[in-house]
Design a protein around this motif. Structure first.
Motif, PDB file in Angstrom:
ATOM      1  N   GLU A 111     -75.464  49.542 -38.065  1.00 18.14           N
ATOM      2  CA  GLU A 111     -74.714  48.346 -38.247  1.00 18.14           C
ATOM      3  C   GLU A 111     -73.377  48.482 -39.221  1.00 18.14           C
ATOM      4  OE1 GLU A 111     -75.330  45.263 -37.076  1.00 18.14           O
ATOM      5  OE2 GLU A 111     -76.654  46.381 -35.885  1.00 18.14           O
ATOM      6  N   LYS A 114     -71.324  50.302 -36.485  1.00 16.08           N
ATOM      7  CA  LYS A 114     -70.487  49.041 -35.437  1.00 16.08           C
ATOM      8  C   LYS A 114     -69.502  48.463 -36.227  1.00 16.08           C
ATOM      9  CE  LYS A 114     -73.293  45.790 -34.394  1.00 16.08           C
ATOM     10  NZ  LYS A 114     -74.286  44.858 -33.974  1.00 16.08           N
ATOM     11  N   TYR A 142     -68.816  40.587 -29.335  1.00 12.35           N
ATOM     12  CA  TYR A 142     -69.754  40.637 -30.319  1.00 12.35           C
ATOM     13  C   TYR A 142     -69.716  39.365 -30.882  1.00 12.35           C
ATOM     14  CZ  TYR A 142     -69.037  45.597 -30.288  1.00 12.35           C
ATOM     15  OH  TYR A 142     -69.209  46.848 -30.054  1.00 12.35           O
ATOM     16  N   ASP A 146     -70.849  39.941 -36.568  1.00 15.06           N
ATOM     17  CA  ASP A 146     -70.465  41.159 -36.106  1.00 15.06           C
ATOM     18  C   ASP A 146     -68.839  41.364 -36.568  1.00 15.06           C
ATOM     19  OD1 ASP A 146     -72.719  42.492 -35.195  1.00 15.06           O
ATOM     20  OD2 ASP A 146     -72.464  42.207 -33.188  1.00 15.06           O
TER      21      ASP A 146
END
Length: 179
Positions: A111, A114, A142, A146
């Motif tokens: 995470e 990302k 996304y 995000d």
């Protein structure tokens, strides 16, 4: 050093298995204390930042789609900048994005990886296509969560000498998209 090169070799193989274009991974070895990754030669390429703005913008959704595929498979780029995204003709002669540099991360770290990759992608694209277009392309792939997580990395990415973008503009576009 050789372990990192081997790691990148395996990550590049996995990217290709996922359908993300990358030069063919050939081998990894150590030379003079450095890990060396050998990739297939792309004879005619340009980096993302060498493209005209309209052409770079046309590739933006593909860039984020490929990143999302990598992230879903537990891969992170870790060093996404315009020089690590190449545009070259594929076997059919169609210009395609090729990613160089990738790594596998532990499940617990994906995470953050990302979010960092997404921040780097926005930082790479914003000077080429504008902050609004970069954020819109990212938001087409996304989630807003995000993008908000990536927002937290933008100040750090802005300190890197290989990214030259207006941090406040990108943050502002993310905030506008979130409301």
């Amino acid at each position: 050093p050789n372990e990192m090169a081997e790691h990148e070799l395996e990550a590049t193989r996995l990217m290709r298995e996922l359908g993300v274009d990358a030069p063919e991974p050939i081998e990894a070895f150590e030379h003079d204390g450095f890990g060396v990754l050998v990739l297939g030669y792309l004879p005619d390429f340009r980096t993302l930042d060498e493209l005209p703005a309209a052409r770079a913008e046309s590739f933006a959704p593909t860039l984020f789609e490929n990143l999302a595929s990598m992230h879903d498979a537990g891969l992170a780029h870790g060093d996404l900048r315009a020089e690590n995204v190449l545009v070259a003709p594929n076997e059919a002669g169609v210009e395609t994005l090729y990613f160089i540099d990738a790594t596998r991360v532990s499940d617990g770290a994906i995470e953050d990886a990302k979010a960092y990759d997404l921040a780097c992608a926005l930082a790479s694209l914003a000077p080429l296509i504008g902050s609004r277009s970069a954020v819109a392309a990212a938001a087409s792939v996304y989630s807003m969560d995000d993008l908000l997580a990536a927002r937290e990395f933008l100040d750090f990415v802005g300190l890197r000498p290989d990214h030259d973008f207006d941090t406040a503009l990108v943050k502002g576009e993310i905030e506008k998209a979130a409301t």
